[in-house]
Design a protein around this motif. Structure first.
Motif, mmCIF file in Angstrom:
data_model
loop_
_atom_site.group_PDB
_atom_site.id
_atom_site.type_symbol
_atom_site.label_atom_id
_atom_site.label_comp_id
_atom_site.label_asym_id
_atom_site.label_seq_id
_atom_site.Cartn_x
_atom_site.Cartn_y
_atom_site.Cartn_z
ATOM 1 N N SER A 36 -51.470 55.446 3.055
ATOM 2 C CA SER A 36 -52.774 55.942 3.500
ATOM 3 C C SER A 36 -53.448 54.949 4.426
ATOM 4 O O SER A 36 -54.038 55.329 5.454
ATOM 5 N N GLU A 37 -53.320 53.648 4.050
ATOM 6 C CA GLU A 37 -53.883 52.627 4.933
ATOM 7 C C GLU A 37 -53.157 52.632 6.280
ATOM 8 O O GLU A 37 -53.795 52.501 7.336
ATOM 9 N N GLN A 38 -51.794 52.781 6.181
ATOM 10 C CA GLN A 38 -51.043 52.847 7.434
ATOM 11 C C GLN A 38 -51.441 54.080 8.246
ATOM 12 O O GLN A 38 -51.567 54.014 9.479
ATOM 13 N N LEU A 39 -51.633 55.223 7.528
ATOM 14 C CA LEU A 39 -52.063 56.435 8.231
ATOM 15 C C LEU A 39 -53.445 56.265 8.838
ATOM 16 O O LEU A 39 -53.707 56.764 9.938
ATOM 17 N N ASP A 40 -54.309 55.576 8.080
ATOM 18 C CA ASP A 40 -55.646 55.316 8.641
ATOM 19 C C ASP A 40 -55.527 54.502 9.923
ATOM 20 O O ASP A 40 -56.206 54.786 10.924
ATOM 21 N N THR A 41 -54.637 53.475 9.841
ATOM 22 C CA THR A 41 -54.423 52.661 11.043
ATOM 23 C C THR A 41 -53.828 53.517 12.166
ATOM 24 O O THR A 41 -54.263 53.437 13.330
ATOM 25 N N SER A 42 -52.811 54.354 11.773
ATOM 26 C CA SER A 42 -52.190 55.229 12.785
ATOM 27 C C SER A 42 -53.198 56.223 13.333
ATOM 28 O O SER A 42 -53.207 56.508 14.545
ATOM 29 N N ASN A 43 -54.037 56.775 12.420
ATOM 30 C CA ASN A 43 -55.060 57.705 12.895
ATOM 31 C C ASN A 43 -56.037 57.043 13.855
ATOM 32 O O ASN A 43 -56.445 57.647 14.856
ATOM 33 N N GLU A 94 -55.251 54.485 15.684
ATOM 34 C CA GLU A 94 -54.519 54.298 16.939
ATOM 35 C C GLU A 94 -54.408 55.622 17.691
ATOM 36 O O GLU A 94 -54.571 55.662 18.932
ATOM 37 N N LEU A 95 -54.118 56.715 16.929
ATOM 38 C CA LEU A 95 -54.038 58.029 17.582
ATOM 39 C C LEU A 95 -55.373 58.434 18.172
ATOM 40 O O LEU A 95 -55.427 59.066 19.243
ATOM 41 N N ARG A 96 -56.449 58.071 17.462
ATOM 42 C CA ARG A 96 -57.766 58.395 18.006
ATOM 43 C C ARG A 96 -58.007 57.662 19.323
ATOM 44 O O ARG A 96 -58.503 58.246 20.311
ATOM 45 N N LEU A 97 -57.593 56.359 19.311
ATOM 46 C CA LEU A 97 -57.743 55.600 20.553
ATOM 47 C C LEU A 97 -56.847 56.181 21.650
ATOM 48 O O LEU A 97 -57.279 56.312 22.812
ATOM 49 N N ILE A 98 -55.571 56.534 21.242
ATOM 50 C CA ILE A 98 -54.657 57.121 22.227
ATOM 51 C C ILE A 98 -55.191 58.456 22.728
ATOM 52 O O ILE A 98 -55.128 58.763 23.937
ATOM 53 N N THR A 99 -55.724 59.264 21.751
ATOM 54 C CA THR A 99 -56.299 60.565 22.143
ATOM 55 C C THR A 99 -57.460 60.375 23.088
ATOM 56 O O THR A 99 -57.620 61.131 24.072
ATOM 57 N N GLU A 100 -58.257 59.366 22.775
ATOM 58 C CA GLU A 100 -59.391 59.096 23.674
ATOM 59 C C GLU A 100 -58.892 58.680 25.054
ATOM 60 O O GLU A 100 -59.411 59.131 26.087
ATOM 61 N N LYS A 101 -57.830 57.824 25.024
ATOM 62 C CA LYS A 101 -57.255 57.419 26.308
ATOM 63 C C LYS A 101 -56.659 58.617 27.042
ATOM 64 O O LYS A 101 -56.825 58.763 28.262
ATOM 65 N N LEU A 102 -55.932 59.486 26.241
ATOM 66 C CA LEU A 102 -55.354 60.681 26.863
ATOM 67 C C LEU A 102 -56.427 61.612 27.399
ATOM 68 O O LEU A 102 -56.247 62.253 28.447
ATOM 69 N N ARG A 103 -57.530 61.701 26.630
ATOM 70 C CA ARG A 103 -58.628 62.545 27.118
ATOM 71 C C ARG A 103 -59.183 62.002 28.427
ATOM 72 O O ARG A 103 -59.425 62.767 29.375
ATOM 73 N N LEU A 104 -59.341 60.670 28.431
ATOM 74 C CA LEU A 104 -59.827 60.071 29.674
ATOM 75 C C LEU A 104 -58.806 60.267 30.791
ATOM 76 O O LEU A 104 -59.162 60.609 31.934
#
Length: 303
Positions: A156-163, A165-175
């Motif tokens: 769960s902690e790893q998923l939180d970290t991955s989430n 990271e995915l949020r940052l990646i998603t934000e980057k992808l959105r940008l």
């Protein structure tokens, strides 16, 4: 009863002797009479003594009779007591026998209860063993669940970290998507502003962009040709003649220009200047081909 009659006769005899004595005293005395009277008196005295002795004997006999009666009563009482004792003994024996029977029945009931308790105890031991086994299994399961919970917590902690990271990646992808959209809009405005029709092809030569000038020139809308192979288009332009130039652009040739006879969407024969240019990404990799199509002059319509 005989003793009472005998006493009455003695008393009656004494009364007769007294009366006889009185009669003798009343008679004129003579030596013979005096002697007879003396003998009678002596006899009377002796008889009185005998009567006294006899009375004493009667009293003693009566006392002896009373003693015998008392002894008989005592014997009767003793017999009654013996009978009572025998009855008590017999009753005690019967009571003891009954108590023995009750005790035997109680012992048998206790034996049955003891056997039932032993069976029950055996059942409880079996149940206890099952419970101990179940408790051990539950403990093992709990330990496994605890370990799994720890693993899940780590995951769960790893998923939180991955989430994150995915949020940052998603934000980057959105940008980036916004930037791409902006770039596409900019390219579209550029392609729209160009004087001729433009078809942008990928490495598989499928159409990615088809500007309005190309629609007006060949009569096909953008949604009709989007993703279609360029060399398979059924338009007035002889696209098969462009196969070699387009392939050359994909292999590294930077520029190719050719004029072809064509027929526009109105059925008029035209001279079409076709320019093929490779599509570069950051001036390094070739991602496709840009085909620029310009009408040079009009010709007579084909009959």
């Amino acid at each position: 009863m005989n003793e009472d009659k005998f006493s009455q006769q003695i008393i009656l005899l004494q009364q007769h002797l007294v009366i006889l004595h009185k009669y003798l005293l009343a008679i004129d005395s003579s030596p013979l009479q005096a002697l007879i009277l003396q003998q009678i008196v002596l006899a009377t005295a002796a008889f009185e003594d005998f009567c006294f002795v006899l009375e004493d004997l009667l009293v003693a006999h009566e006392e002896l009779s009373q003693s015998n009666e008392r002894l008989a009563a005592m014997e009767s009482d003793r017999q009654d007591m013996n009978q009572s004792r025998q009855f008590q003994v017999q009753y005690s024996k019967q009571r003891l026998q009954l108590l023995n029977e009750q005790l035997r029945a109680t012992v048998e009931a206790l034996a049955k209860s003891d056997r039932a308790l032993e069976n029950k105890n055996h059942d409880w031991l079996v149940v206890n063993e099952h419970l101990q086994s179940a408790i051990a299994q539950i403990k093992t399961t709990a330990d496994s669940l605890e370990a799994r919970n720890e693993d899940l917590q780590i995951k769960s902690e790893q998923l939180d970290t991955s989430n994150e990271e995915l949020r940052l990646i998603t934000e980057k992808l959105r940008l980036s998507s916004n930037q791409v959209n902006q770039a596409n809009a900019f390219l579209k405005s550029i392609f729209t502003s160009l004087p001729g029709g433009i078809a942008v092809l990928n490495q598989q030569l499928n159409i990615q962009i088809w500007n309005p000038q190309a629609e007006d020139l060949w009569g096909l809308r953008s949604d009709e040709v989007q993703g279609q192979p360029f060399l398979n288009l059924k338009i007035g332009l002889p696209v098969e003649q462009l196969r070699q130039p387009i392939q050359s652009c994909l292999t590294g040739l930077e520029y190719h220009e050719e004029t072809l006879d064509a027929i526009n969407r109105r059925g008029r024969t035209i001279q079409c200047k076709v320019t093929c240019m490779p599509l570069f990404i950051l001036k390094k990799d070739i991602q496709g081909v840009i085909v620029l199509m310009q009408e040079l002059h009009s010709a007579m319509p084909i009959l």
